[in-house]
Design an enzyme around this catalytic site. Sequence first.
Site, PDB file in Angstrom:
ATOM      1  CE1 TYR A   1      -7.588  11.691  -8.710  1.00  0.00           C
ATOM      2  CE2 TYR A   1      -7.972  13.692  -9.620  1.00  0.00           C
ATOM      3  CZ  TYR A   1      -7.373  12.669  -9.478  1.00  0.00           C
ATOM      4  OH  TYR A   1      -7.031  11.254 -10.364  1.00  0.00           O
TER       5      TYR A   1
ATOM      6  CG  ASN B   1      -0.912   4.624 -12.331  1.00  0.00           C
ATOM      7  OD1 ASN B   1      -1.471   5.460 -13.421  1.00  0.00           O
ATOM      8  ND2 ASN B   1      -1.169   3.440 -12.354  1.00  0.00           N
TER       9      ASN B   1
ATOM     10  CE  LYS C   1      -4.394  12.243  -8.931  1.00  0.00           C
ATOM     11  NZ  LYS C   1      -3.148  11.523  -9.388  1.00  0.00           N
TER      12      LYS C   1
ATOM     13  CG  ASP D   1      -1.701   1.000   1.606  1.00  0.00           C
ATOM     14  OD1 ASP D   1      -1.656   1.935   0.615  1.00  0.00           O
ATOM     15  OD2 ASP D   1      -2.758   1.441   1.605  1.00  0.00           O
TER      16      ASP D   1
HETATM   17  P1  NAD Z   1      -7.801   3.033 -11.783  1.00  0.00           P
HETATM   18  O1  NAD Z   1      -8.061   2.922 -10.540  1.00  0.00           O
HETATM   19  O2  NAD Z   1      -8.126   1.682 -12.801  1.00  0.00           O
HETATM   20  O3  NAD Z   1      -6.426   2.170 -10.859  1.00  0.00           O
HETATM   21  C1  NAD Z   1      -5.745   2.472 -10.188  1.00  0.00           C
HETATM   22  C2  NAD Z   1      -4.888   1.097  -9.505  1.00  0.00           C
HETATM   23  O4  NAD Z   1      -3.999   1.565  -8.541  1.00  0.00           O
HETATM   24  C3  NAD Z   1      -6.062   0.013  -9.062  1.00  0.00           C
HETATM   25  O5  NAD Z   1      -5.390  -1.444  -9.500  1.00  0.00           O
HETATM   26  C4  NAD Z   1      -5.533  -0.150  -7.937  1.00  0.00           C
HETATM   27  O6  NAD Z   1      -5.740  -1.234  -7.327  1.00  0.00           O
HETATM   28  C5  NAD Z   1      -4.049   0.512  -7.102  1.00  0.00           C
HETATM   29  N1  NAD Z   1      -4.240   1.428  -6.275  1.00  0.00           N
HETATM   30  C6  NAD Z   1      -5.389   1.836  -5.376  1.00  0.00           C
HETATM   31  N2  NAD Z   1      -4.723   2.592  -4.337  1.00  0.00           N
HETATM   32  C7  NAD Z   1      -2.969   1.797  -4.065  1.00  0.00           C
HETATM   33  C8  NAD Z   1      -2.624   1.687  -2.625  1.00  0.00           C
HETATM   34  N3  NAD Z   1      -2.615   2.241  -2.105  1.00  0.00           N
HETATM   35  N4  NAD Z   1      -1.834   1.444  -3.413  1.00  0.00           N
HETATM   36  C9  NAD Z   1      -0.715   0.675  -3.938  1.00  0.00           C
HETATM   37  N5  NAD Z   1      -1.742   0.748  -5.464  1.00  0.00           N
HETATM   38  C10 NAD Z   1      -2.613   1.091  -5.650  1.00  0.00           C
HETATM   39  O7  NAD Z   1      -7.305   4.129 -11.316  1.00  0.00           O
HETATM   40  P2  NAD Z   1      -6.573   5.163 -13.457  1.00  0.00           P
HETATM   41  O8  NAD Z   1      -7.821   5.494 -13.406  1.00  0.00           O
HETATM   42  O9  NAD Z   1      -5.798   4.209 -14.377  1.00  0.00           O
HETATM   43  O10 NAD Z   1      -6.026   6.262 -12.343  1.00  0.00           O
HETATM   44  C11 NAD Z   1      -3.925   5.706 -12.324  1.00  0.00           C
HETATM   45  C12 NAD Z   1      -3.290   7.094 -12.262  1.00  0.00           C
HETATM   46  O11 NAD Z   1      -4.149   8.202 -13.223  1.00  0.00           O
HETATM   47  C13 NAD Z   1      -4.142   7.743 -10.852  1.00  0.00           C
HETATM   48  O12 NAD Z   1      -3.401   8.453 -10.125  1.00  0.00           O
HETATM   49  C14 NAD Z   1      -5.369   8.914 -10.944  1.00  0.00           C
HETATM   50  O13 NAD Z   1      -5.843   9.439 -10.227  1.00  0.00           O
HETATM   51  C15 NAD Z   1      -4.589   9.452 -12.812  1.00  0.00           C
HETATM   52  N6  NAD Z   1      -5.701   9.610 -13.477  1.00  0.00           N
HETATM   53  C16 NAD Z   1      -6.456   9.207 -14.287  1.00  0.00           C
HETATM   54  C17 NAD Z   1      -7.614   9.930 -14.748  1.00  0.00           C
HETATM   55  C18 NAD Z   1      -8.325   8.866 -15.293  1.00  0.00           C
HETATM   56  O14 NAD Z   1      -9.671   9.596 -15.887  1.00  0.00           O
HETATM   57  N7  NAD Z   1      -8.892   7.401 -15.457  1.00  0.00           N
HETATM   58  C19 NAD Z   1      -7.311  10.844 -15.601  1.00  0.00           C
HETATM   59  C20 NAD Z   1      -6.425  12.039 -14.534  1.00  0.00           C
HETATM   60  C21 NAD Z   1      -5.092  11.095 -13.475  1.00  0.00           C
END
Ligand code: NAD
Length: 262
Positions: free
Chosen positions: A154, A89, A158, A62
């Site tokens: 959030y 990420n 960010k 985590d």
């Molecule tokens: P997602 O939820 O699909 O994947 C995130 C992964 O992180 C999951 O597999 C989850 O199990 C893992 N995770 C969560 N908490 C954790 C922890 N404490 N330790 C280790 N792993 C952990 O998310 P995503 O959409 O692929 O987003 C990935 C990154 O991109 C994030 O930082 C998110 O804020 C950022 N982001 C996403 C979007 C979007 O539209 N999807 C837009 C801007 C930024």
Amino acid sequence: MGLENKVALVTGGGRGIGRAIALAFAKKGADIVINEIDMPAAEKVVAEVKALGCRSIGVKADVSIKKEIEGMVETAIKEFGKIDILVNNAGISIVGPSEELEESRWNKGIGIDLNGVFFCSQVVGREMINRKRGNIINIASIAGIGALPIRATYCTAKGGVIMLTKSLACDWARYNIRVNAIAPGYIKTEMVEDLIKKGQYDEEALARRAPAGRMGLPEDVANAAVFLASDESDYIAGHTLVVDGAWSVYSYLQSWLDEGRK
Ligand code: NAD
């Protein structure tokens, strides 16, 4: 833009953007450590990386718990001897009105989305400083540039990641470590697709909002990460690369658009 002989650690690499980055790096020849709290998801990506001919392991940790980060980095170094590229990420999105937000939810969001980025960078950064080389890529968000309603945790986290990227780039450039960030717009990950299916997100509206006329794909973010991870971006540091189809530069003209102007 080869990444042969490089080792990359991708936090939260079991799905979505992290998975796409892991696979894009592996296609360029990098060995990959997939960090997750969801190990079945991590193991699926490990198998996909191996199918591309690269070495890979999954490591449970985590990222909001420093002791677990230290264990993860120890395991990765024991397996591969080094970490060349860290992709911070892993992230979660806390949604809700600020006036009602519980302390525990604020702390959880900041703990994963901001503290996690700092402490993963610190623990891996110490190894990189010893080797006098390294590359850190933080996944921020356009929500760290312009505020979105009911997402104070959030947006704050960010926004913090974008400043942290600048700070660490200044601190560690002397050790030949580059730190950059990517700020994605709305990206069509499995999670976003689920929300679309449940009717909580309107795909057409999201696509319309970006002047590019479509939502982003995980691969759009992964391509930017490959560039930042490669030697072709060697003099780029402390930068946040926005990958959003012009959403964020256009957003304050939205009311003008809403009035039906072209
Ligand atoms: P997602 O939820 O699909 O994947 C995130 C992964 O992180 C999951 O597999 C989850 O199990 C893992 N995770 C969560 N908490 C954790 C922890 N404490 N330790 C280790 N792993 C952990 O998310 P995503 O959409 O692929 O987003 C990935 C990154 O991109 C994030 O930082 C998110 O804020 C950022 N982001 C996403 C979007 C979007 O539209 N999807 C837009 C801007 C930024």
